[in-house]
Design a protein around this motif. Structure first.
Motif, mmCIF file in Angstrom:
data_model
loop_
_atom_site.group_PDB
_atom_site.id
_atom_site.type_symbol
_atom_site.label_atom_id
_atom_site.label_comp_id
_atom_site.label_asym_id
_atom_site.label_seq_id
_atom_site.Cartn_x
_atom_site.Cartn_y
_atom_site.Cartn_z
ATOM 1 N N PHE A 117 0.846 -1.188 0.000
ATOM 2 C CA PHE A 117 0.000 0.000 0.000
ATOM 3 C C PHE A 117 0.882 1.239 0.000
ATOM 4 C CE2 PHE A 117 -3.021 -2.918 2.172
ATOM 5 C CZ PHE A 117 -4.135 -2.733 1.357
ATOM 6 N N ASP A 118 0.444 2.300 -0.705
ATOM 7 C CA ASP A 118 1.065 3.624 -0.566
ATOM 8 C C ASP A 118 0.524 4.300 0.690
ATOM 9 O OD1 ASP A 118 2.756 3.701 -2.713
ATOM 10 O OD2 ASP A 118 1.297 4.559 -4.082
ATOM 11 N N ASN A 119 1.075 5.503 0.992
ATOM 12 C CA ASN A 119 0.556 6.276 2.113
ATOM 13 C C ASN A 119 -0.876 6.734 1.825
ATOM 14 O OD1 ASN A 119 2.928 6.099 3.594
ATOM 15 N ND2 ASN A 119 3.806 7.898 2.600
ATOM 16 N N GLN A 135 -16.442 12.395 0.441
ATOM 17 C CA GLN A 135 -15.081 12.467 0.948
ATOM 18 C C GLN A 135 -14.591 11.063 1.278
ATOM 19 O OE1 GLN A 135 -12.900 15.040 1.275
ATOM 20 N NE2 GLN A 135 -14.380 16.346 0.206
ATOM 21 N N TYR A 136 -13.326 10.796 0.942
ATOM 22 C CA TYR A 136 -12.773 9.457 1.125
ATOM 23 C C TYR A 136 -11.328 9.556 1.595
ATOM 24 C CZ TYR A 136 -16.698 8.184 -1.887
ATOM 25 O OH TYR A 136 -17.954 8.018 -2.412
ATOM 26 N N ILE A 137 -10.924 8.537 2.329
ATOM 27 C CA ILE A 137 -9.502 8.266 2.511
ATOM 28 C C ILE A 137 -9.102 7.365 1.354
ATOM 29 C CG2 ILE A 137 -7.758 7.166 3.941
ATOM 30 C CD1 ILE A 137 -9.528 7.806 6.366
ATOM 31 N N THR A 138 -8.111 7.764 0.596
ATOM 32 C CA THR A 138 -7.689 6.980 -0.564
ATOM 33 C C THR A 138 -6.293 6.410 -0.337
ATOM 34 O OG1 THR A 138 -6.832 8.946 -1.672
ATOM 35 C CG2 THR A 138 -9.108 8.310 -2.143
ATOM 36 N N ILE A 139 -6.145 5.146 -0.713
ATOM 37 C CA ILE A 139 -4.854 4.473 -0.570
ATOM 38 C C ILE A 139 -4.577 3.718 -1.869
ATOM 39 C CG2 ILE A 139 -3.450 2.947 0.850
ATOM 40 C CD1 ILE A 139 -5.634 3.129 2.994
ATOM 41 N N ASN A 198 -6.308 6.026 12.563
ATOM 42 C CA ASN A 198 -5.469 4.846 12.434
ATOM 43 C C ASN A 198 -6.252 3.798 11.648
ATOM 44 O OD1 ASN A 198 -4.956 1.893 13.889
ATOM 45 N ND2 ASN A 198 -3.090 2.978 13.315
ATOM 46 N N LEU A 199 -5.641 3.252 10.612
ATOM 47 C CA LEU A 199 -6.257 2.210 9.795
ATOM 48 C C LEU A 199 -5.436 0.937 9.897
ATOM 49 C CD1 LEU A 199 -6.938 4.283 6.533
ATOM 50 C CD2 LEU A 199 -8.569 3.777 8.359
ATOM 51 N N VAL A 200 -6.091 -0.157 10.271
ATOM 52 C CA VAL A 200 -5.447 -1.469 10.235
ATOM 53 C C VAL A 200 -5.994 -2.184 9.011
ATOM 54 C CG1 VAL A 200 -5.084 -3.658 11.420
ATOM 55 C CG2 VAL A 200 -5.238 -1.530 12.744
ATOM 56 N N LEU A 201 -5.124 -2.438 8.041
ATOM 57 C CA LEU A 201 -5.524 -3.104 6.812
ATOM 58 C C LEU A 201 -4.933 -4.510 6.799
ATOM 59 C CD1 LEU A 201 -4.413 0.081 5.891
ATOM 60 C CD2 LEU A 201 -5.994 -0.559 4.090
ATOM 61 N N ASP A 213 -1.296 5.564 9.639
ATOM 62 C CA ASP A 213 -1.730 6.703 10.448
ATOM 63 C C ASP A 213 -1.759 7.956 9.587
ATOM 64 O OD1 ASP A 213 -1.949 5.429 13.060
ATOM 65 O OD2 ASP A 213 0.232 5.216 12.945
ATOM 66 N N LEU A 214 -2.790 8.756 9.752
ATOM 67 C CA LEU A 214 -2.896 10.022 9.045
ATOM 68 C C LEU A 214 -3.683 11.003 9.907
ATOM 69 C CD1 LEU A 214 -5.565 9.655 6.245
ATOM 70 C CD2 LEU A 214 -5.000 7.786 7.742
#
Length: 591
Positions: A117-119, A135-139, A198-201, A213-214
């Motif tokens: 994954f990218d940041n 609105q989205y968090i994009t990865i 915090n995202l746990v993927l 983390d962002l």
């Protein structure tokens, strides 16, 4: 007998030719020695030339060739080299082509097949009490394999987290190869402030887990995003966009004002200014519609911070969080052969609203502490932090104005310390009207020069009709020997909102020894010592509208012969109905 001998001879020649053919040397040629592949399965072409039968094979099971063999030929032959998908580390292998006792090797390299994954990317800010839509968090992800299913477990914390929702995701199938994972953000923020996500993927089938983390923030509606519009060695202009009509004080608009600061790199406040904002848009042609602010009198090659706080935002009339923009002033590179240089940026001790609200009028300047203490570099001024940070700047108003000797404007009578600082009265004395005065002049024998200071430049002239003019000091460093010099002068027309553009025509003169020999922007040479020039219009010829971004200056390069230490250069506004002229940098060099 003779016939028999001929038959034997023919047979011998045929046998000799056959023996010669059997001894032909094999030829094996190729176009490249190496190939590189991405991680996915793929193919590339490999060109060979062999005059005898050949075979192609690899000891590496992930490399194959098609065809794997062929007959000799005088023509080029194409082999398709293929690799299987790589799910592991970068690898290298070999394809060998053999013909007769000759062989060549092709080095085959394939990049690793590790998924990653990218940041993550998230919006810089969200607005309080405004529903979040689209609105989205994009990865971005790379090298996904078929059947990859991802789980996302989000956690959101911080002052601005209240009301923001990011739902967990279970078993979302990624497209093979490259793609983007979009995680919806919904809700309605309830409090301003920073928040962290915090995202746990995880991809259980591949044993892949990653923490990301962002951060972002919730701001009040109407907060600004600031940018540096122009940064010079001693002047910087900042922009926070259009000033929307109807958003100012009055006319039933929403009250809006700003606090702006100049800080040093350590965060110490150097200057501070409150900007009460009014609704200036009385019609759609008005020029003052940009939110801009100017600081001058800066030190070249120095780190600073511009800070802005938007005030009276939202129903609770709250202040926004500070928005900081760090900037660095460039070094001031003045030519070694400079005789005189004036950028008009050094005196601007405060700051100036530009295209957003009009500045401080004469009485405010007259009553200001800076009236008597204009030099920011002095120890006395530095010691008065309480006044430096709170006193107003001198904005685009009639400040340095000889049209009146009294009446509240900044003149030698009303603000002598300011005048002496800018026009060097301490150096050359205060007899400014003396025809032999050595310093800058705007008054000769009682005539009205009408000089007004604006952001990083000066205004010459009055709207009503009196042309302003300015003379440089005597060029004393030349001495008594006549010399050739070059004067570079920047001018631009003044624009009166909703009304007119000032006259484009003005005059450049030599006072004292010397004559003007050339100037590319000259429209008329009235004498050896006087030329007529024009500056570029700021009005679009087609739309008839003003350039609302920036007043475009015109550079006049004037060549002068026979100048001495008694020579001065004079710039004067036009003789038309609106002879107001913006005069910027003046540079005089010795050729």
């Amino acid at each position: 007998m003779k016939k028999f001998l001929y038959i034997l001879l023919a047979s011998a020649l045929t046998l000799a030719a056959a023996c010669k053919q059997e001894k032909v040397e094999p030829i094996l040629q190729r176009n490249i020695d190496a190939m590189e592949f991405g991680y996915s399965a793929g193919s590339q072409t490999y060109v060979i030339k062999s005059n005898v039968a050949w075979t192609a094979s690899s000891p590496d099971g992930w490399i194959s060739a098609d065809p794997a063999s062929g007959n000799g030929s005088d023509e080029q032959q194409v082999i398709t080299v293929s690799v299987a998908e790589n799910n592991d580390a970068k690898r290298e292998g070999t394809l060998v082509v053999s013909s007769g006792d000759k062989s060549v090797s092709l080095k085959v390299t394939q990049e690793d097949g590790y998924f990653y994954f990218d940041n993550a990317q998230i919006a810089n800010a969200f607005e309080k009490n405004s529903p979040i839509n689209d609105q989205y968090i994009t990865i971005n992800y790379h090298k996904a394999k078929a059947g990859y299913l991802v789980d996302v477990t989000p956690t959101i914390t911080g002052d601005g987290a209240e009301g923001i929702k990011i739902e967990p995701i279970k078993g979302f199938e990624l497209n093979p190869g490259e793609g983007t994972l979009s995680i919806p953000i919904t809700g309605e923020p309830q409090a301003k402030g920073e928040f962290s996500v915090n995202l746990v993927l995880s991809i259980p089938s591949a044993g892949i887990t990653r923490d990301i983390d962002l951060s972002s923030r919730v701001r009040l509606p109407g907060e600004v995003s600031v940018s540096a519009f122009k940064v010079l060695p001693k002047l910087a202009v900042f922009d926070w966009g259009e000033y929307a009509r109807g958003e100012g004080n009055g006319n039933n608009g929403t009250p809006r004002s700003f606090l702006v600061y100049l800080l040093d790199k350590d965060g110490n406040v150097l200057r501070e200014k409150a900007l009460p904002t009014a609704n200036w848009f009385i019609n759609n042609t008005i020029f003052f519609r940009k939110n801009r602010f100017c600081f001058a009198g800066l030190n070249p090659d120095t780190d600073y911070i511009f800070r802005i706080i938007a005030r009276e935002l939202g129903s609770l009339k709250e202040d926004s969080d500070p928005t900081d923009l760090a900037f660095h002033t460039p070094a001031e590179n003045i030519p070694a052969n400079a005789i005189l240089y004036k950028d008009f940026d050094d005196w601007w001790v405060g700051g100036c609203q530009i295209y957003q609200a009009f500045g401080v009028g004469g009485p405010a300047a007259e009553n200001s502490w800076f009236r008597y203490n204009p030099d920011l570099s002095s120890d006395e001024t530095k010691a008065r932090k309480d006044l430096i940070t709170r006193n107003p700047c001198y904005a685009v108003q009639k400040l340095l104005n000889y049209a009146t000797s009294k009446g509240g404007w900044v003149t030698p009578d009303t603000c002598p310390a300011v005048w002496s600082f800018f026009w060097e009265g301490d150096k050359y004395g205060t007899n400014y009207g003396d025809s032999d005065y050595k310093g800058w002049q705007a008054l000769i024998n009682g005539s009205k020069g009408d000089i007004r200071h604006c952001a990083g430049s000066v205004l010459l002239g009055q709207n009503g009709g009196n042309p302003g003019w300015l003379r440089t000091p005597k060029l004393e460093s030349i001495g008594s020997t006549p010399s050739n010099i070059t004067a570079t002068i920047n001018t631009a027309p003044y624009i009166e909102p909703c009304s007119y553009e000032s006259d484009l025509t003005h005059f450049i003169r030599v006072v004292g020894p010397g004559k003007i020999v050339s100037c590319a922007t000259m429209t008329e040479q009235k004498s050896d010592t006087e030329i007529v020039v024009k500056c570029q219009s700021n009005v679009d010829a087609t739309t008839k509208d003003y350039n609302r971004e920036y007043t475009i200056p015109t550079t006049h390069v004037v060549k002068i012969e026979g100048a001495t230490g008694e020579t001065r250069i004079e710039v004067c506004g036009g003789n038309g109905g609106h002879p107001v002229l913006i005069l910027d940098d003046i540079l005089v060099t010795k050729d």
